[in-house]
Write an enzyme that holds these catalytic residues in place. Structure first.
Site, PDB file in Angstrom:
ATOM      1  N   HIS A 157       0.807  -1.227   0.000  1.00 43.65           N
ATOM      2  CA  HIS A 157       0.000   0.000   0.000  1.00 43.65           C
ATOM      3  C   HIS A 157       0.834   1.269   0.000  1.00 43.65           C
ATOM      4  CE1 HIS A 157      -4.103  -1.680   0.847  1.00 43.65           C
ATOM      5  NE2 HIS A 157      -3.355  -2.731   1.130  1.00 43.65           N
ATOM      6  N   ASP A 365       3.365   9.552  -0.519  1.00 42.97           N
ATOM      7  CA  ASP A 365       2.208   8.748  -0.128  1.00 42.97           C
ATOM      8  C   ASP A 365       1.980   7.650  -1.154  1.00 42.97           C
ATOM      9  OD1 ASP A 365       0.025   8.040   1.417  1.00 42.97           O
ATOM     10  OD2 ASP A 365      -0.719  10.091   1.565  1.00 42.97           O
TER      11      ASP A 365
HETATM   12  O1  F6P Z   1      -1.047   1.554   4.131  1.00 49.62           O
HETATM   13  C1  F6P Z   1      -0.702   2.310   5.188  1.00 49.62           C
HETATM   14  C2  F6P Z   1      -1.396   1.903   6.471  1.00 49.62           C
HETATM   15  O2  F6P Z   1      -0.916   0.692   6.964  1.00 49.62           O
HETATM   16  C3  F6P Z   1      -2.920   1.842   6.270  1.00 49.62           C
HETATM   17  O3  F6P Z   1      -3.454   0.690   6.713  1.00 49.62           O
HETATM   18  C4  F6P Z   1      -3.460   2.912   7.141  1.00 49.62           C
HETATM   19  O4  F6P Z   1      -3.853   4.011   6.425  1.00 49.62           O
HETATM   20  C5  F6P Z   1      -2.353   3.327   8.026  1.00 49.62           C
HETATM   21  O5  F6P Z   1      -1.152   2.881   7.454  1.00 49.62           O
HETATM   22  C6  F6P Z   1      -2.641   2.835   9.395  1.00 49.62           C
HETATM   23  O6  F6P Z   1      -1.610   2.948  10.228  1.00 49.62           O
HETATM   24  P1  F6P Z   1      -1.663   2.258  11.638  1.00 49.62           P
HETATM   25  O7  F6P Z   1      -2.175   0.865  11.461  1.00 49.62           O
HETATM   26  O8  F6P Z   1      -0.246   2.307  12.102  1.00 49.62           O
HETATM   27  O9  F6P Z   1      -2.587   3.088  12.469  1.00 49.62           O
END
Ligand code: F6P
Length: 488
Positions: A157, A365
């Site tokens: 992602h 991003d």
């Molecule tokens: O893809 C990036 C990501 O892992 C997404 O799941 C989400 O937007 C964000 O980072 C969530 O971060 P965390 O799980 O550390 O809160």
């Protein structure tokens, strides 16, 4: 299709407000899983003492959610440690703030082994497994060691930087090649996929028959580009209703006829929030005529607060907002409204539709779905304007946005002025172009294309030749590339 097993660190169990804490990944995975019967496996969100970690199953309709706790040690070493102090900054091109320790690497591998062991207990031979995000890079390798032959796909992602940067990840020479245990690896953009292919060639000496397929030992790994989309039409319907909610009407009334600019980001250094506030400051200083006429609402739920960089950044943003408000604010007007609360999807949809412009200016991003959600929520008769960083993955598709360099405060200030003064005709034509792209490449299309490529690999398009054609100076080649992409 056989049973779909989704694996990610965060899991959004319906009815638990999980989408609000689970971030962008949950928002895009949920609609895909809804259309298949299957399992979503991951962290429960609970951190417990070493003696108490439990795995439990929650059934909802034709979905099972299998959730495992993390111990305090796991949370420190895996989540706060290797995943978010090493991989996250390096994948976002921030070598300067990566902090490595062998203990964290051991914790990262331990949690991946724990995930694999628990999964192994419930997997059926024809399950299709779809793993998400940088927390779980080694998972397929461990499952293969346990004897699993299932189709396993991985979606990355976040950005994948050039090999010169990836090589700064301690242990990269084991970690990254282990990705070849996946059958298919999906990236957000051509640039990410190209960087990964370069890594496999330059760092691992792997051979490829074409740019989307590499031989690694007795395995073949496919690489593809699958830009994450949003629920475009559903969001538009939601936003139409949401503007009538008492919450959104209250916000709009409080603006007292002023235009609103909106920014919505998790509190993260990759989002460039302080620089964005500086650019708003520049805008107000260059265009005094706009003072008192526009309010910038920045919604920023806190995240990863135990990590030092996040705490430092929080202070820096607080100070910047305070400085700008102190400099230009009046008793009856606050230039920047800075809010750390989480808002519901409905509330955000209504706010997006009520905002004259969105500032989406990350420094780096993977995709940035806020950019796409903002466009999806607009009123086509009177749409707002998207101001978008060239360093967001979304910029590759959202070419009708005002594309800016987030490091250049003057260019962002100029884009804000242009957005606020843009004639209705231009706003409509930009919005139509953006909306059409997002309808064609919505989240359903994303999930279907990935799973189709994973289960029927021969259908994978050759993204490198497509990209060359798309960027070609010859109009006929560009048109063909667009047609081919639509057909693929
Ligand atoms: O893809 C990036 C990501 O892992 C997404 O799941 C989400 O937007 C964000 O980072 C969530 O971060 P965390 O799980 O550390 O809160």
């Amino acid at each position: 299709m056989a049973r779909l097993v989704v694996v990610s660190n965060r899991v959004a169990v319906p009815n638990r407000n999980a989408s609000e804490s689970a971030g962008g990944l949950a928002v895009v995975v949920r609609p895909t899983l809804k259309r298949h019967s299957g399992v979503w496996f991951g962290w429960s969100g609970r951190v417990v003492a070493k003696s108490q970690p439990a795995v439990r199953t929650i059934e909802r309709g034709h979905q099972s959610y299998i959730l495992t706790d993390l111990t305090n040690e796991d949370y420190d070493e895996f989540y706060n440690g290797f995943a978010n102090r090493v991989l996250w900054p390096i994948f976002h091109y921030r070598l300067d703030i990566a902090e490595f320790s062998r203990r964290d690497l051991r914790g990262y591998m331990r949690v991946n082994e724990h995930f694999a062991t628990e999964l192994h207990k419930i997997l059926l031979p024809d399950d299709v497994i779809w793993v998400h995000d940088y927390h779980l890079i080694p998972l397929a390798g461990i499952l293969r060691d346990l004897g699993r032959q299932n189709k396993i796909g991985f979606f990355h992602h976040v950005p994948f930087p050039p090999p010169e940067i990836v090589a700064a990840i301690p242990n990269h020479e084991h970690l990254i090649p282990a990705m070849c245990h996946y059958d298919l690896i999906g990236f957000q953009t051509d640039c990410d996929a190209t960087n990964f292919a370069r890594y496999l060639k330059d760092e691992c000496g792997l051979l490829n028959r074409d740019p989307s397929s590499f031989r690694a030992g007795d395995r073949t790994v496919q690489i593809g580009v699958f830009a994450v989309g949003v629920e475009t039409s559903e969001l538009n319907r939601l936003a139409r209703r949401a503007v009538h909610s008492s919450f959104v009407r209250g916000v709009v009334e409080s603006l007292a006829g002023r235009d609103m600019i909106i920014g919505v980001d998790r509190l993260d250094y990759s989002k460039g929030i302080a620089l964005r506030m500086d650019a708003f400051d520049r805008f107000l200083s260059i265009h005094p005529v706009w003072r008192g006429k526009v309010t910038y609402l920045q919604i920023t739920p806190k995240s990863r607060s135990e990590i030092r960089e996040y705490a430092d950044m929080e202070r820096q943003i607080d100070e910047t907002a305070g400085r700008v408000n102190g400099m230009y604010g009046e008793a009856s007007w606050t230039p920047i409204r800075y809010v750390n609360r989480t808002h519901s999807r409905t509330a955000l949809a209504g706010l997006y539709r009520s905002a004259r412009a969105a500032l989406v200016t990350p420094l780096r991003d993977g995709m940035n779905i806020v950019a796409k959600e903002y466009v999806a929520c607009q009123d086509s008769e009177n749409p707002g304007v998207l101001i978008l960083s060239r360093f967001a993955g979304a910029a590759a598709e959202c070419t009708a946005a005002l594309i800016v360099n987030p490091y250049d405060a003057d260019s962002v200030a100029a884009a804000i002025e242009r957005a606020l003064s843009m004639p209705l005709d231009e706003r409509r034509s930009r919005n139509n172009a953006l909306f059409a792209t997002l309808v064609a490449h919505d989240v359903k299309n994303w999930g279907d294309r990935f799973l189709d490529a994973l289960t029927r690999p021969q259908k994978l398009p050759n993204w490198l030749s497509w990209m060359r054609a798309k960027n070609s100076r010859t109009p006929a080649l560009r048109r063909n590339a667009e047609k081919q992409w639509a057909a693929d």
